[in-house]
Scaffold this active site. Structure first.
Site, mmCIF file in Angstrom:
data_model
loop_
_atom_site.group_PDB
_atom_site.id
_atom_site.type_symbol
_atom_site.label_atom_id
_atom_site.label_comp_id
_atom_site.label_asym_id
_atom_site.label_seq_id
_atom_site.Cartn_x
_atom_site.Cartn_y
_atom_site.Cartn_z
ATOM 1 N N LYS A 183 84.586 46.134 -20.362
ATOM 2 C CA LYS A 183 84.610 47.598 -20.483
ATOM 3 C C LYS A 183 84.977 47.892 -21.934
ATOM 4 O O LYS A 183 86.146 47.853 -22.315
ATOM 5 C CB LYS A 183 85.647 48.175 -19.508
ATOM 6 N N CYS A 292 96.020 45.670 -35.407
ATOM 7 C CA CYS A 292 97.333 45.448 -34.800
ATOM 8 C C CYS A 292 98.129 44.445 -35.624
ATOM 9 O O CYS A 292 99.321 44.283 -35.412
ATOM 10 C CB CYS A 292 97.178 44.959 -33.368
HETATM 11 P P1 NAD Z 1 93.833 52.844 -26.222
HETATM 12 O O1 NAD Z 1 95.050 52.410 -25.500
HETATM 13 O O2 NAD Z 1 93.635 54.290 -26.483
HETATM 14 O O3 NAD Z 1 92.512 52.356 -25.440
HETATM 15 C C1 NAD Z 1 92.325 51.018 -25.064
HETATM 16 C C2 NAD Z 1 91.435 50.961 -23.830
HETATM 17 O O4 NAD Z 1 92.092 51.618 -22.752
HETATM 18 C C3 NAD Z 1 90.086 51.651 -23.991
HETATM 19 O O5 NAD Z 1 89.103 50.835 -23.422
HETATM 20 C C4 NAD Z 1 90.247 52.962 -23.242
HETATM 21 O O6 NAD Z 1 89.021 53.385 -22.668
HETATM 22 C C5 NAD Z 1 91.256 52.617 -22.164
HETATM 23 N N1 NAD Z 1 92.115 53.762 -21.826
HETATM 24 C C6 NAD Z 1 92.587 54.704 -22.672
HETATM 25 N N2 NAD Z 1 93.352 55.598 -21.997
HETATM 26 C C7 NAD Z 1 93.359 55.212 -20.700
HETATM 27 C C8 NAD Z 1 93.983 55.723 -19.507
HETATM 28 N N3 NAD Z 1 94.738 56.817 -19.524
HETATM 29 N N4 NAD Z 1 93.772 55.056 -18.362
HETATM 30 C C9 NAD Z 1 93.019 53.949 -18.318
HETATM 31 N N5 NAD Z 1 92.401 53.416 -19.418
HETATM 32 C C10 NAD Z 1 92.583 54.050 -20.597
HETATM 33 O O7 NAD Z 1 93.813 52.015 -27.596
HETATM 34 P P2 NAD Z 1 92.835 52.178 -28.841
HETATM 35 O O8 NAD Z 1 93.189 53.438 -29.561
HETATM 36 O O9 NAD Z 1 91.428 51.961 -28.445
HETATM 37 O O10 NAD Z 1 93.259 50.916 -29.715
HETATM 38 C C11 NAD Z 1 94.279 50.949 -30.677
HETATM 39 C C12 NAD Z 1 95.537 50.290 -30.181
HETATM 40 O O11 NAD Z 1 95.259 48.946 -29.794
HETATM 41 C C13 NAD Z 1 96.610 50.192 -31.240
HETATM 42 O O12 NAD Z 1 97.858 50.537 -30.681
HETATM 43 C C14 NAD Z 1 96.596 48.739 -31.653
HETATM 44 O O13 NAD Z 1 97.811 48.244 -32.155
HETATM 45 C C15 NAD Z 1 96.236 48.078 -30.361
HETATM 46 N N6 NAD Z 1 95.661 46.752 -30.569
HETATM 47 C C16 NAD Z 1 96.411 45.677 -30.214
HETATM 48 C C17 NAD Z 1 95.927 44.391 -30.428
HETATM 49 C C18 NAD Z 1 96.754 43.201 -30.058
HETATM 50 O O14 NAD Z 1 96.213 42.109 -29.971
HETATM 51 N N7 NAD Z 1 98.058 43.355 -29.823
HETATM 52 C C19 NAD Z 1 94.654 44.211 -30.981
HETATM 53 C C20 NAD Z 1 93.897 45.330 -31.304
HETATM 54 C C21 NAD Z 1 94.418 46.609 -31.095
#
Ligand code: NAD
Length: 496
Positions: A183, A292
């Site tokens: 997804k 991240c």
């Molecule tokens: P996000 O949490 O907004 O979204 C991530 C995923 O969750 C998406 O696929 C989205 O569709 C889904 N999602 C969003 N809201 C949801 C909800 N209420 N219910 C169910 N699913 C939901 O994150 P983002 O903005 O896409 O990514 C950025 C974040 O990811 C940053 O905080 C970054 O640090 C983190 N990140 C972490 C790593 C790691 O390995 N630790 C790597 C890359 C990014």
């Protein structure tokens, strides 16, 4: 204006990939994917629904028994084919990634390379998946521990590494004999569309690898579906903890949730300035700070003012020289933020930093963005005089902002790192092995760098993370991933 090679022409109509077919989503809600550098629309993306997930789980469940019985060596051969196709389409995939995300073409090439490395590691699955055994645990009785796939797994991906992140999980999951649903982020789904075209061409049996687009509804459906055995999530800590970790666990699923970060880079007075500054710039401002593993807080240790002023002066001058523009232009060093609300979020943090009394030595809001629409562009910013209790020192900004803090000694610096809620990455820059060892030993975070600005683990090591940066126990990549995607079964035999 230079004519750039843009592989996406017009506006794509995005579909799900289920059971080896490109199918319309059942959802009537669509969102537009936009190129953040030019603000031109790239695609109409369905927001997905429960029925889409049910169809994907059905296909994946149906494919599982035969795929599980396919020998590990044969499963590996599918990944050799995928690897070949990825090499052939390397530049095209990288360009798609830049178009949908905004990162520079070199950053995309790096991302795609890292993704391919995960495919390469998965081709070693016959060795990676081996268990272990011992004859004569009692007289005439033998015992063996074997690893078996579980069924259907799914990945819920973030916007910031649209190609690489799903490949942290899918290749090992599928090579170990599971079937899979990806997804992608609704903001950046097109790199995965490209990947699935190549998965299709590689000839994976229908249903083994599926993709469903969308946002909240399909995620909920994945979390609740009894046919999904486990979930790999990468995204923000709020969603990772409050939605994914809780709900997946309450539905009896395995879960690994890699989340937000606030990474510290600690500069000791004996750091080698010449080799440190370029690594710092790439850590703080690479991918426009949307990593991240990006540096967020720069901690200058000690009271040698000459060293500190000289070091920060160099950092500031080098930062001012960063060329901003459309990432497909060779030589551009920083692209835009991925979307308008992401830029707004960073601007809000910059204002907050000013309000809380930090001094803005370099103001990214005043940058030239090379004649492109300004909507998503923001230059790098540097704050000095930042205190550990300020919002900009504590919260994840996820943009090109450096906060400079000061620590009396290494112990104080380690204390600052360990006081953070997050524990994704931290680095020390020093010429002292003693300082480096103490840092590695005491620091509470999963990915530790010594004279390295961006601590990105290779595909054969786990991508670690602690505290609010990770929920779960087994991480993505490496041996952890093999264990996450397999069940250990113990067999004890006696043949009288
Ligand atoms: P996000 O949490 O907004 O979204 C991530 C995923 O969750 C998406 O696929 C989205 O569709 C889904 N999602 C969003 N809201 C949801 C909800 N209420 N219910 C169910 N699913 C939901 O994150 P983002 O903005 O896409 O990514 C950025 C974040 O990811 C940053 O905080 C970054 O640090 C983190 N990140 C972490 C790593 C790691 O390995 N630790 C790597 C890359 C990014």
């Amino acid at each position: 204006m230079v004519v750039l090679d843009e592989p996406i022409k017009g506006v794509l109509d995005v579909r799900n990939y289920i059971d080896g077919e490109w199918v319309e989503s059942g959802s009537e809600e669509y969102r537009e994917a936009v190129n953040p550098a030019t603000m031109r629309p790239l695609a109409r993306v369905p927001m997905g629904c429960t029925e889409d997930v049910e169809a994907a789980v059905d296909a994946a469940q149906e494919a599982f028994p035969a795929w599980r019985r396919t020998t590990p060596l044969t499963r590996a051969r599918y990944f050799f084919r995928l690897k070949d196709l990825l090499e052939q389409h390397f530049e095209e995939v990288s360009r798609v990634c830049t178009m949908e995300h905004g990162k520079t073409i070199d950053e995309s090439r790096g991302e795609v390379r890292r993704g391919i490395e995960n495919v390469e590691v998965a081709t070693g699955i016959p060795s990676l998946m081996m268990g272990y055994n011992l004859e004569d645990i009692s007289t005439g009785i033998d015992e063996a521990a074997i690893k078996q796939p579980l069924g259907v797994f799914a990945c819920i991906a973030p916007f910031n590494f649209p190609f690489m992140v799903p490949l942290w999980f899918m290749p090992i999951a599928v090579a170990t004999g599971n079937t899979y649903i990806i997804k992608p982020s609704p903001w950046t789904p097109l790199s995965m569309v490209k990947l699935m075209e190549l998965v299709d061409e590689a000839g994976f049996p229908p249903g083994v690898i599926n993709m469903v687009h969308g946002d909240v509804e399909p995620v909920q459906a994945i979390l609740e579906h009894p046919g999904v055995k486990g979930v790999s999530f990468v995204g923000s800590s709020k969603i990772g903890r409050d939605v994914i970790y809780r709900e997946a666990a309450s539905h009896g699923k395995r879960v690994q949730a890699q989340c937000s970060a606030k990474n510290f880079l600690v500069i000791m007075p004996d750091a080698d300035v010449e080799s440190t500054v370029p690594g710092l710039l790439s850590s703080f401002f690479g991918n426009a700070g949307q990593r991240c593993l990006a540096g967020a807080n720069l901690v200058m240790v000690g009271d040698d003012e000459k060293f500190i002023d000289g070091f920060l002066g160099k950092v500031q001058r080098a930062t001012q020289g960063i060329r901003i523009g459309y990432g497909l232009e060779e030589g551009v060093q920083m692209g835009p933020l991925q979307a308008v609300p992401r830029k707004q979020r960073v601007m809000d943090y910059i204002e907050k930093g000013v309000d809380e009394g930090a001094s803005l030595m370099l103001d990214g809001r005043k940058y030239d963005c090379g004649g492109y629409p300004r909507d998503c562009f923001l230059g790098p910013s540097i704050f000095q005089g930042v205190q550990p209790n300020m919002t900009i020192a504590k919260e994840e900004i996820f943009g090109p902002v450096m906060s400079v803090l000061h620590a009396g000694d290494l112990g104080d610096a380690i204390g600052m790192v360990n006081a953070s809620n997050y524990g994704n990455a931290a680095s020390i820059f020093t010429g002292s092995g003693k300082a480096a060892r103490r840092f590695q030993y005491e620091v509470e975070c999963g990915n530790v760098g010594v004279n390295i600005g961006t601590v990105a683990p290779m595909a054969f090591f786990p991508f670690s993370g602690m505290k609010d940066s990770f929920y779960g126990d087994l991480h993505g990549q490496g041996r952890d991933a093999v264990d996450f995607f397999t069940e250990r079964k113990v067999v004890i035999q006696r043949w009288p």
